[in-house]
Design a protein around this motif. Structure first.
Motif, PDB file in Angstrom:
ATOM      1  N   LEU A   8       6.019 -10.741 -15.458  1.00 33.43           N
ATOM      2  CA  LEU A   8       4.727 -10.155 -15.848  1.00 33.43           C
ATOM      3  C   LEU A   8       3.946  -9.686 -14.627  1.00 33.43           C
ATOM      4  O   LEU A   8       3.315  -8.620 -14.658  1.00 33.43           O
ATOM      5  N   LEU A  10       5.218  -8.665 -11.740  1.00 31.62           N
ATOM      6  CA  LEU A  10       5.832  -7.431 -11.220  1.00 31.62           C
ATOM      7  C   LEU A  10       5.510  -6.242 -12.132  1.00 31.62           C
ATOM      8  O   LEU A  10       5.226  -5.142 -11.652  1.00 31.62           O
ATOM      9  N   ILE A  11       5.527  -6.461 -13.446  1.00 33.48           N
ATOM     10  CA  ILE A  11       5.189  -5.379 -14.386  1.00 33.48           C
ATOM     11  C   ILE A  11       3.758  -4.913 -14.133  1.00 33.48           C
ATOM     12  O   ILE A  11       3.479  -3.715 -14.077  1.00 33.48           O
ATOM     13  N   LEU A  13       2.046  -5.099 -11.383  1.00 40.84           N
ATOM     14  CA  LEU A  13       1.960  -4.376 -10.113  1.00 40.84           C
ATOM     15  C   LEU A  13       2.490  -2.951 -10.245  1.00 40.84           C
ATOM     16  O   LEU A  13       1.873  -1.997  -9.750  1.00 40.84           O
ATOM     17  N   VAL A  14       3.645  -2.804 -10.928  1.00 41.88           N
ATOM     18  CA  VAL A  14       4.220  -1.466 -11.113  1.00 41.88           C
ATOM     19  C   VAL A  14       3.256  -0.596 -11.942  1.00 41.88           C
ATOM     20  O   VAL A  14       3.042   0.580 -11.643  1.00 41.88           O
ATOM     21  N   THR A  15       2.650  -1.214 -12.972  1.00 39.84           N
ATOM     22  CA  THR A  15       1.681  -0.485 -13.796  1.00 39.84           C
ATOM     23  C   THR A  15       0.488  -0.025 -12.956  1.00 39.84           C
ATOM     24  O   THR A  15       0.072   1.136 -13.028  1.00 39.84           O
ATOM     25  N   VAL A  17       0.235   0.444  -9.700  1.00 36.01           N
ATOM     26  CA  VAL A  17       0.586   1.486  -8.725  1.00 36.01           C
ATOM     27  C   VAL A  17       0.758   2.840  -9.433  1.00 36.01           C
ATOM     28  O   VAL A  17       0.259   3.872  -8.973  1.00 36.01           O
ATOM     29  N   THR A  18       1.445   2.816 -10.578  1.00 37.70           N
ATOM     30  CA  THR A  18       1.689   4.068 -11.302  1.00 37.70           C
ATOM     31  C   THR A  18       0.382   4.679 -11.781  1.00 37.70           C
ATOM     32  O   THR A  18       0.155   5.886 -11.645  1.00 37.70           O
TER      33      THR A  18
ATOM     34  N   VAL B  85       3.736   1.001 -18.009  1.00 39.26           N
ATOM     35  CA  VAL B  85       4.088   1.840 -16.862  1.00 39.26           C
ATOM     36  C   VAL B  85       4.287   3.286 -17.325  1.00 39.26           C
ATOM     37  O   VAL B  85       3.727   4.218 -16.759  1.00 39.26           O
ATOM     38  N   TRP B  98      14.152  -5.510  -8.242  1.00 37.43           N
ATOM     39  CA  TRP B  98      13.462  -6.602  -8.941  1.00 37.43           C
ATOM     40  C   TRP B  98      13.714  -7.970  -8.322  1.00 37.43           C
ATOM     41  O   TRP B  98      12.864  -8.850  -8.339  1.00 37.43           O
ATOM     42  N   VAL B 107       8.733  -3.693  -5.407  1.00 30.51           N
ATOM     43  CA  VAL B 107       8.531  -2.934  -6.656  1.00 30.51           C
ATOM     44  C   VAL B 107       7.353  -1.956  -6.510  1.00 30.51           C
ATOM     45  O   VAL B 107       7.389  -0.851  -7.050  1.00 30.51           O
ATOM     46  N   MET B 108       6.331  -2.372  -5.751  1.00 32.39           N
ATOM     47  CA  MET B 108       5.189  -1.471  -5.561  1.00 32.39           C
ATOM     48  C   MET B 108       5.594  -0.244  -4.752  1.00 32.39           C
ATOM     49  O   MET B 108       5.231   0.884  -5.080  1.00 32.39           O
ATOM     50  N   ALA B 111       7.799   2.012  -7.004  1.00 36.95           N
ATOM     51  CA  ALA B 111       7.025   2.779  -7.988  1.00 36.95           C
ATOM     52  C   ALA B 111       6.206   3.867  -7.308  1.00 36.95           C
ATOM     53  O   ALA B 111       6.159   5.014  -7.758  1.00 36.95           O
ATOM     54  N   ASN B 115       6.634   7.921  -7.987  1.00 43.13           N
ATOM     55  CA  ASN B 115       5.515   8.365  -8.819  1.00 43.13           C
ATOM     56  C   ASN B 115       4.448   9.127  -8.048  1.00 43.13           C
ATOM     57  O   ASN B 115       3.487   9.615  -8.639  1.00 43.13           O
TER      58      ASN B 115
END
Lengths: 100, 270
Positions: A8, A10-11, A13-15, A17-18, B85, B98, B107-108, B111, B115
């Motif tokens: 969660l 990592l998800i 963080l990716v969210t 950043v995007t 995402v 991962w 991961v940052m 992405a 992106n």
């Protein structure tokens, strides 16, 4: 249906950043005048990253992967993604059986 | 989520639909019904332009979902990731790192690196949709995708972009994307040996498909690709671990920056 804190995080963080790349463009970049070299560098980033991911994965694992990748590239010049996916995956499975 | 730029076909389609919407407007007497019809028409205009992309998106989402589960995400987590995402290449690349050391940082970086194109896209589209109500404007921006951007830029050449037009592109893509990832994640649970089905090779195929339209753009892009590819391979063979992607990418980006600098110099007569 487990929720793991590590996943969660990592998800999230990716969210974040995007979202920042999407909102940041309209918020900040639209007001900044980029020089030609900075603009060229920005535009090239996705190609550079994707190729840097792709080339080692395709070329350093062995003959089956390298051959399948070359075939996938040739097919991809004309065909859409799902054809490339099927061709590449079938080729790699067959080549692994024959070549190793 | 890529856009292959089927300029001619979609141009003709946009032409045909605009004649249709003109006729509809002409024959609709009541102004409020007319406004409603045109909102619906705008949505349908967007939707028609991306039907083919939806079909291409399905296997991509499926593979991303299956990969998520292989990387240790639950089906629910895979669905949450796609829903929040909503960027295929970024998700795929993030999943690749991962389990690397310092995964939170990796991961940052992953992405951000693919992106970053959104930064340029919304910088360009943002000023063209300032007439949207704020909520719709920021929702359009926060859910920007390659097809929504490409089609909106094209739309802007002939008429003002409407929020319904972008919604007609983004909503179906979102629904198909989340559904396809969930389906893939569900199926992925039952695959114990991904290599047997070539599933471990799927991400190479996906990146080939995503990057080919860029390679076809011309010499400049090929030069960038060859540089970053060669440097990344060298860095991996030299045993630099997970860093090889960034070393290769930086080399490619540097070459692009230099080339753009030289072009600008030539244009200025320097």
């Amino acid at each position: 249906m487990a929720l793991d804190p590590h996943n969660l995080l990592l998800i999230a963080l990716v969210t974040a950043v995007t979202l920042a790349t999407r909102v940041g463009g309209a918020l900040i970049m639209a007001r900044v005048q980029l020089g030609p070299s900075a603009k060229g560098a920005f535009e090239a980033m996705p190609v550079a990253v994707m190729t840097a991911v792709l080339a080692p994965a395709a070329l350093t694992q062995g003959w089956p992967e390298a051959l399948a990748a070359v075939i996938a590239i040739v097919v991809g010049l004309r065909a859409p993604m799902y054809v490339v996916l099927i061709t590449g995956m079938v080729c790699v499975v067959l080549f692994r059986m024959w070549l190793s | 989520m890529h856009w292959t730029g089927e300029g001619d076909a979609s141009g003709a389609l946009a032409g045909a639909t605009s004649i249709w919407s003109m006729l509809l407007t002409y024959f609709t007497p009541n102004a409020s019904i007319r406004a409603m019809t045109s909102s619906r028409q705008e949505f349908l205009d967007g939707f028609r332009l991306i039907v083919s992309i939806l079909i291409a998106q399905t296997p991509f989402g499926f593979i991303v979902g299956a990969t998520s589960v292989q990387k240790g995400l639950s089906v629910l987590e895979a669905t949450i990731m796609s829903a929040t995402v909503f960027a295929g290449a970024g998700q795929m690349l993030a999943l690749e790192v991962w389990h690397q050391p310092k995964a939170w940082l990796m991961v940052m970086l992953a992405a951000a690196s693919v992106n970053i194109r959104f930064l340029l896209q919304t910088a360009s589209i943002g000023p063209k949709i300032t007439h949207f109500p704020p909520l719709r404007r920021w929702l359009s921006i926060a859910t920007m995708t390659d097809p929504a951007w490409g089609m909106s830029e094209m739309r802007h050449l002939t008429r003002p972009i409407r929020p319904e037009f972008i919604a007609g592109i983004t909503v179906p893509i979102y629904v198909v994307w989340v559904a396809a990832t969930t389906g893939g994640a569900f199926a992925g649970q039952f695959i114990d040996d991904p290599a047997r089905y070539g599933l471990d090779f799927a991400f190479v195929c996906i990146f080939i498909s995503l990057v080919l339209p860029f390679w076809k753009r011309g010499q400049g892009a090929v030069l960038v690709a060859v540089t970053s590819g060669a440097v990344a391979v060298a860095a991996k063979l030299a045993g630099l671990g997970g860093l090889y992607v960034f070393i290769g990418a930086i080399a490619g980006v540097a070459v692009a920056g230099l080339a753009a600098h030289r072009r600008a110099g030539v244009a200025n007569g320097a």
